[in-house]
Motif scaffolding. Structure first.
Motif, PDB file in Angstrom:
ATOM      1  N   GLU A   1      65.242  17.855  61.211  1.00 29.02           N
ATOM      2  CA  GLU A   1      66.730  17.913  61.477  1.00 29.02           C
ATOM      3  C   GLU A   1      66.999  18.519  62.763  1.00 29.02           C
ATOM      4  O   GLU A   1      67.898  17.951  63.815  1.00 29.02           O
ATOM      5  CB  GLU A   1      67.281  18.485  60.403  1.00 29.02           C
ATOM      6  CG  GLU A   1      68.697  18.332  60.271  1.00 29.02           C
ATOM      7  CD  GLU A   1      69.220  18.588  58.949  1.00 29.02           C
ATOM      8  OE1 GLU A   1      68.601  18.421  57.800  1.00 29.02           O
ATOM      9  OE2 GLU A   1      70.330  19.424  58.760  1.00 29.02           O
ATOM     10  N   GLU A   2      66.125  19.566  63.033  1.00 28.78           N
ATOM     11  CA  GLU A   2      66.424  20.085  64.397  1.00 28.78           C
ATOM     12  C   GLU A   2      66.167  19.331  65.534  1.00 28.78           C
ATOM     13  O   GLU A   2      66.872  19.418  66.465  1.00 28.78           O
ATOM     14  CB  GLU A   2      65.459  21.304  64.407  1.00 28.78           C
ATOM     15  CG  GLU A   2      65.795  22.643  63.497  1.00 28.78           C
ATOM     16  CD  GLU A   2      64.674  23.618  63.338  1.00 28.78           C
ATOM     17  OE1 GLU A   2      64.017  23.730  64.261  1.00 28.78           O
ATOM     18  OE2 GLU A   2      64.935  24.698  62.610  1.00 28.78           O
TER      19      GLU A   2
ATOM     20  N   GLU B   1      63.592  20.240  57.667  1.00 28.82           N
ATOM     21  CA  GLU B   1      64.220  21.204  58.570  1.00 28.82           C
ATOM     22  C   GLU B   1      63.768  21.074  59.938  1.00 28.82           C
ATOM     23  O   GLU B   1      64.679  20.736  60.901  1.00 28.82           O
ATOM     24  CB  GLU B   1      64.028  22.567  58.183  1.00 28.82           C
ATOM     25  CG  GLU B   1      65.091  23.582  58.502  1.00 28.82           C
ATOM     26  CD  GLU B   1      65.580  24.433  57.621  1.00 28.82           C
ATOM     27  OE1 GLU B   1      65.339  25.889  57.920  1.00 28.82           O
ATOM     28  OE2 GLU B   1      65.862  24.178  56.409  1.00 28.82           O
TER      29      GLU B   1
ATOM     30  N   MET C   1      70.429  10.150  61.773  1.00 33.37           N
ATOM     31  CA  MET C   1      70.592  11.789  61.548  1.00 33.37           C
ATOM     32  C   MET C   1      71.118  11.640  60.022  1.00 33.37           C
ATOM     33  O   MET C   1      70.752  12.593  59.293  1.00 33.37           O
ATOM     34  CB  MET C   1      71.332  12.491  62.366  1.00 33.37           C
ATOM     35  CG  MET C   1      70.768  12.832  63.783  1.00 33.37           C
ATOM     36  SD  MET C   1      72.004  13.305  64.852  1.00 33.37           S
ATOM     37  CE  MET C   1      72.503  14.732  64.391  1.00 33.37           C
ATOM     38  N   ASP C   2      72.240  10.999  59.927  1.00 32.54           N
ATOM     39  CA  ASP C   2      72.821  10.857  58.315  1.00 32.54           C
ATOM     40  C   ASP C   2      71.691  10.268  57.502  1.00 32.54           C
ATOM     41  O   ASP C   2      71.714  11.059  56.465  1.00 32.54           O
ATOM     42  CB  ASP C   2      74.006  10.073  58.551  1.00 32.54           C
ATOM     43  CG  ASP C   2      75.115  10.591  59.020  1.00 32.54           C
ATOM     44  OD1 ASP C   2      74.859  11.962  59.400  1.00 32.54           O
ATOM     45  OD2 ASP C   2      76.258  10.116  59.156  1.00 32.54           O
TER      46      ASP C   2
ATOM     47  N   PHE D   1      70.394  14.732  70.154  1.00 33.43           N
ATOM     48  CA  PHE D   1      71.622  14.249  69.979  1.00 33.43           C
ATOM     49  C   PHE D   1      72.505  14.996  71.122  1.00 33.43           C
ATOM     50  O   PHE D   1      72.921  14.439  71.913  1.00 33.43           O
ATOM     51  CB  PHE D   1      72.216  14.461  68.635  1.00 33.43           C
ATOM     52  CG  PHE D   1      73.514  14.029  68.515  1.00 33.43           C
ATOM     53  CD1 PHE D   1      73.856  12.603  68.656  1.00 33.43           C
ATOM     54  CD2 PHE D   1      74.551  14.928  68.145  1.00 33.43           C
ATOM     55  CE1 PHE D   1      75.367  12.199  68.762  1.00 33.43           C
ATOM     56  CE2 PHE D   1      75.981  14.620  68.234  1.00 33.43           C
ATOM     57  CZ  PHE D   1      76.286  13.482  68.389  1.00 33.43           C
TER      58      PHE D   1
ATOM     59  N   GLY E   1      68.870  16.747  66.005  1.00 28.90           N
ATOM     60  CA  GLY E   1      70.022  17.488  66.431  1.00 28.90           C
ATOM     61  C   GLY E   1      69.923  17.776  67.737  1.00 28.90           C
ATOM     62  O   GLY E   1      70.977  17.583  68.677  1.00 28.90           O
ATOM     63  N   GLU E   2      68.984  18.232  68.562  1.00 26.20           N
ATOM     64  CA  GLU E   2      68.703  18.917  69.864  1.00 26.20           C
ATOM     65  C   GLU E   2      68.578  17.196  70.644  1.00 26.20           C
ATOM     66  O   GLU E   2      69.334  17.596  71.667  1.00 26.20           O
ATOM     67  CB  GLU E   2      67.275  19.533  69.835  1.00 26.20           C
ATOM     68  CG  GLU E   2      67.056  20.061  71.238  1.00 26.20           C
ATOM     69  CD  GLU E   2      68.052  21.285  71.462  1.00 26.20           C
ATOM     70  OE1 GLU E   2      68.506  21.844  70.520  1.00 26.20           O
ATOM     71  OE2 GLU E   2      68.227  21.659  72.531  1.00 26.20           O
TER      72      GLU E   2
ATOM     73  N   SER F   1      69.450  12.885  56.935  1.00 26.64           N
ATOM     74  CA  SER F   1      69.929  14.092  56.139  1.00 26.64           C
ATOM     75  C   SER F   1      70.175  13.550  54.578  1.00 26.64           C
ATOM     76  O   SER F   1      70.024  14.468  53.782  1.00 26.64           O
ATOM     77  CB  SER F   1      71.334  14.363  56.601  1.00 26.64           C
ATOM     78  OG  SER F   1      72.194  15.146  55.737  1.00 26.64           O
ATOM     79  N   GLU F   2      70.670  12.536  54.337  1.00 22.83           N
ATOM     80  CA  GLU F   2      70.873  11.913  52.868  1.00 22.83           C
ATOM     81  C   GLU F   2      69.537  11.687  52.114  1.00 22.83           C
ATOM     82  O   GLU F   2      69.553  12.367  50.963  1.00 22.83           O
ATOM     83  CB  GLU F   2      71.677  10.798  52.969  1.00 22.83           C
ATOM     84  CG  GLU F   2      73.455  11.250  53.170  1.00 22.83           C
ATOM     85  CD  GLU F   2      74.112   9.983  53.172  1.00 22.83           C
ATOM     86  OE1 GLU F   2      73.966   9.033  52.501  1.00 22.83           O
ATOM     87  OE2 GLU F   2      75.010  10.019  54.143  1.00 22.83           O
TER      88      GLU F   2
END
Lengths: 702, 133
Positions: free
Chosen positions: B45-46, B42, B92-93, B52, B49-50, B96-97
């Motif tokens: 991912e944060e 998590e 990211m993908d 990005f 994302g941030e 995520s995957e």
């Protein structure tokens, strides 16, 4: 109530027209820009007419006759276009007004175009009325007299301007030239107000689509050829017209002057305008709070500023000391809380999750973090390989019927509030198999630019754009009005079918525009015929009501009797000579032989027709000091034939009796304009302009 | 360890852009440092994302400034921005995957992109802005 009824009528008509014109060329969504287009047609044709127009009162009619008859192939068409485009302008302006009203697009912070539109109505009518005046045919005569009498009813003119049109001997060319200049000046002022009218709108549409513009121009040319605009019989102020071909678009309220007094009509029109002006706040609109800027997440990139349809965002100098040049500022008085700015903000991406997802700008009542949670929650239970999340605009009508285990509906104020990265998130994280964006009808977004920006963002023509990695075959749009929700349902059905079949085997992603459903539409020839029929029907309507039905001004057995003159009554106190002593005291330049106190008696006047008093009034002297002439203007429709007229006038301080009295037996022919005049220095009352008006038997005063 | 390092030769001559470049590099390093030892999925991912979002916003600002200064090569410059954003989205993908983030590779990719971008596109813009004075 009225609004809802009106709205459903509009939606129905628009739906019908859309079948023929298609969504992009639907004339209903372009009534505003058609107004501009027609304005330019009227301007260009007006300039052409002006080249050949003679502003002299006697030559005006002849110069237009030349245009319409000898130069019919160009000048005549120009003249007809000038008239019919002006009439069409009334039509589109009224539809524009009613439509924006019925769709609630003038409420609260959207008051500006509405309120500035109200004076535009007055200018529009002033243009039309002065235009008809210039032709100087019988309609012009009627318009001139009715308008000046109506203006005189206000009582601000010392001398009634209607007296300029009393009879042919009174008509002055100068007044006529003035009208010509008013007819040029008013449209220029109107253009200025038209410009002001659209100031608060970013990307205002002032040009209709080219195809639609040509279609409208073509229709008007056809109308000009079929039913050329012609003058009526030339004006003759010594006669009153019985019937005049009537332009019901511009002269709509004139027949009311037969029923109510001029002042009542003014009061009604001014009261109506005030009411119209107040409509945006009746009742006050309780709207969502405006967008707020979070400076921690704003670097002043200006994308929200570029996308706001209402000019509510300005880029101003940095206020928080950060080393950026600018920051966005929201003007709460202009913000419509549509959220389009949020969709433009690069930090409004749902891939963020750190602490709280706070973008640079967002709606306090509809935060982007909440939208993310709603999307995740709504898509969670979806099942199948054709799962679709529908982002639905608040104005697209009810989509509850879409409910299905494979469909999640996420409502929002405007679909352009959706940052494109949300679509990326839904598809890449497989929250759903496809995204359908359902917003207002094409070219007719409630928030003005929502579907345009959405289309451009998906097509990578506008930042923030949808990243190329997102397969556009998984992103669909449906633009439909509340009356066309079946189209959105059909789109959804086809889209899910497409999702089930298109990805059965691996395929490369597609870039470019969003996926669109193949909706049933009429065959091309049928559409063309239908569109032509709609435009033709409007043309017939305009051509018909531009002159028909005729307005009966005077019955065929009636004549017009006018009692009008201007007369300075006796001074309240007689003038006296200065004594030599008095003179000596006065400054040299003020020494005169006599001194007169200001103030005159009013003129008291009675007119009997065949023994019956039809006018009895006291006419006050003009001027602040009551020292000017008293002016009388009264007009009566009387049966033609022999009449006995008696007039009595008092212009001194006497309590009873009259200073002047006169009577005559006159024979009035039908349609005659008979004027009873008074000239204090030339023997008192004069009945008509003898001998031009047949036998007048004048008797000596008693 | 810091992912990226700011160097003065990265300056292009638009104060706010240079400022945000530094802030960004600092932020990337800070976020990276805050990931903590456990590297929960998590948190990673944060973090991605941030980064990005911040880089997107930074590019939006730089692109606006380029357009405002009528920079003729803003098109190719923007295309390079998009290339990095696509790279980050790929990473990211991938994370995520598969729950995988090869930090060294990520760090290398970011650093390589920055170095390359500064050396070519930003340098060109810098030169252009100097001729405009």
């Amino acid at each position: 109530m009225l609004k809802t009824a009106l709205r459903s009528v509009f939606l129905r008509l628009e739906q019908v027209c859309e079948k023929f014109f298609g969504p992009a060329l639907n004339p209903w969504v372009h009534v505003g820009s058609l107004g501009w287009f027609l304005f330019w047609i009227v301007t260009v044709t007006g300039i052409y007419i002006y080249v050949f127009f003679d502003t002299g009162v006697t030559q005006a009619y002849a110069s237009l006759e030349y245009l319409s008859r000898e130069q019919w192939y160009l000048g005549g068409i120009m003249r007809s276009l000038h008239r019919y485009a002006s009439d069409a302008m009334v039509v589109v302006v009224m539809l524009h007004l009613l439509r924006e009203f019925s769709m609630d697009r003038m409420r609260g912070n959207r008051w500006f175009p509405w309120v500035t539109g109200v004076p535009l109505l007055w200018f529009l009518y002033a243009c039309g009325i002065t235009g008809y005046w210039l032709v100087w045919d019988q309609l012009a005569q009627y318009v001139a007299i009715a308008t000046t009498e109506w203006l005189d009813s206000i009582g601000i003119f010392a001398e009634p301007i209607a007296r300029n049109f009393l009879d042919s001997s009174h008509l002055a060319g100068r007044f006529f030239t003035l009208m010509a200049y008013i007819h040029i000046a008013v449209p220029l002022i109107m253009l200025l107000f038209m410009w002001v009218h659209i100031q608060r709108h970013a990307h205002s549409r002032v040009n209709p689509p080219r195809t639609l513009g040509f279609a409208v121009l073509g229709t008007l040319v056809a109308l000009a050829l079929v039913e050329p605009a012609m003058s009526q019989a030339p004006a003759n102020l010594d006669r009153a017209p019985f019937e005049v071909g009537f332009d019901w678009f511009y002269l709509t309220v004139y027949p009311l002057l037969d029923v109510v007094s001029g002042r009542v009509l003014w009061a009604a029109l001014i009261g109506g305008s005030v009411f119209l002006t107040l409509l945006p706040w009746l009742p006050p609109l309780h709207k969502a709070p405006p967008a707020v800027v979070h400076l921690d997440n704003c670097n002043g990139c200006g994308r929200c500023f570029a996308d706001c349809p209402f000019g509510a965002i300005t880029m101003v100098g940095r206020t928080d000391g950060a080393e950026f040049d600018q920051e966005a500022r929201v003007d709460a008085d202009m913000c419509m809380s549509c959220g389009i700015c949020v969709g433009a903000c690069p930090t409004a991406t749902p891939f963020r999750r750190a602490s709280a997802l706070v973008p640079g700008i967002e709606l306090p009542t509809d935060p982007i973090a909440g939208l993310r949670d709603r999307v995740v929650a709504a898509t969670g239970p979806l099942q199948g390989n054709d799962r679709v999340v529908v982002f639905r605009c608040a104005h697209a009508g009810n989509l509850d019927t879409l409910a299905d285990p494979g469909v999640a509906v996420v409502p929002m104020p405007c679909v352009a509030m959706l940052p494109p990265s949300f679509i990326d998130l839904v598809i890449s994280r497989k929250h759903a198999d496809g995204v359908l964006i359902a917003g207002c009808a094409e070219e007719d977004c409630f928030e003005r630019l929502g579907n345009r920006w959405t289309d451009e963002r998906i097509a990578s023509q506008r930042d923030p754009h949808l990243r190329d990695r997102v397969d556009r075959d998984r992103v669909a749009v449906s633009w439909a009005s509340p009356a066309q929700q079946h189209r959105t349902r059909e789109t959804l059905g086809q889209f899910r079918q497409h999702l089930r079949t298109a990805f059965a085997s691996p395929r490369p992603g597609r870039t470019g525009v969003a996926w669109r459903a193949q909706l049933r539409e009429l065959a091309a020839p049928l559409r063309f015929v239908g569109a032509a029929a709609v435009l033709g029907a409007v043309a017939v309507l305009i051509g018909w009501f531009a002159t028909r039905p005729a307005y009966a001004y005077l019955h065929h057995d009636q004549a017009l009797l006018k009692l009008s003159f201007s007369h300075a009554a006796q001074p309240l106190k007689p003038c006296r000579h200065y004594s030599p002593q008095e003179l000596a005291k006065l400054p040299f330049n003020q020494r005169r032989a006599t001194t007169c106190e200001r103030g005159r008696w009013p003129v008291y006047l009675e007119l009997d027709l065949d023994g019956r008093t039809i006018h009895r009034a006291t006419h006050r002297p003009a001027g602040l000091w009551d020292d000017g002439p008293s002016t009388v203007y009264a007009s009566f429709r009387v049966p033609a034939g022999l009449h006995r007229l008696e007039v009595r006038l008092r212009d001194s301080g006497r309590a009873t009796g009259f200073d002047y009295a006169s009577s005559a037996t006159v024979s009035l022919t039908p349609g005659q304009n008979f004027v009873v005049d008074f000239r204090g220095t030339e023997g008192g009352f004069q009945f008509g302009r003898a001998p031009a008006h047949g036998p007048v038997v004048q008797e000596t005063p008693p | 360890m810091s992912l990226l390092e700011w160097r003065d030769e990265f300056r292009i001559g638009i104060a706010e852009v240079d400022h945000e470049h530094q802030v960004l590099i600092g932020l990337i390093n800070d976020l990276h440092g805050a990931l903590g030892a456990e590297r929960s999925r998590e948190r990673v991912e944060e973090f991605l994302g941030e980064i990005f979002a911040r880089i997107s916003a930074h590019f939006a600002l730089e692109e606006k400034d380029m357009q405002a200064r009528r920079y003729s090569e803003s098109g190719t410059h923007k295309a390079d921005h998009e290339r990095l954003l696509d790279d980050i989205r790929d990473i990211m993908d991938e994370h995520s995957e598969h729950g995988i983030l090869d930090e060294d590779a990520f760090s290398a990719r970011l650093a390589a992109w920055f170095a390359d971008h500064f050396r070519t596109h930003d340098a060109r813009l810098h030169k252009y802005l100097q001729t405009q004075r």
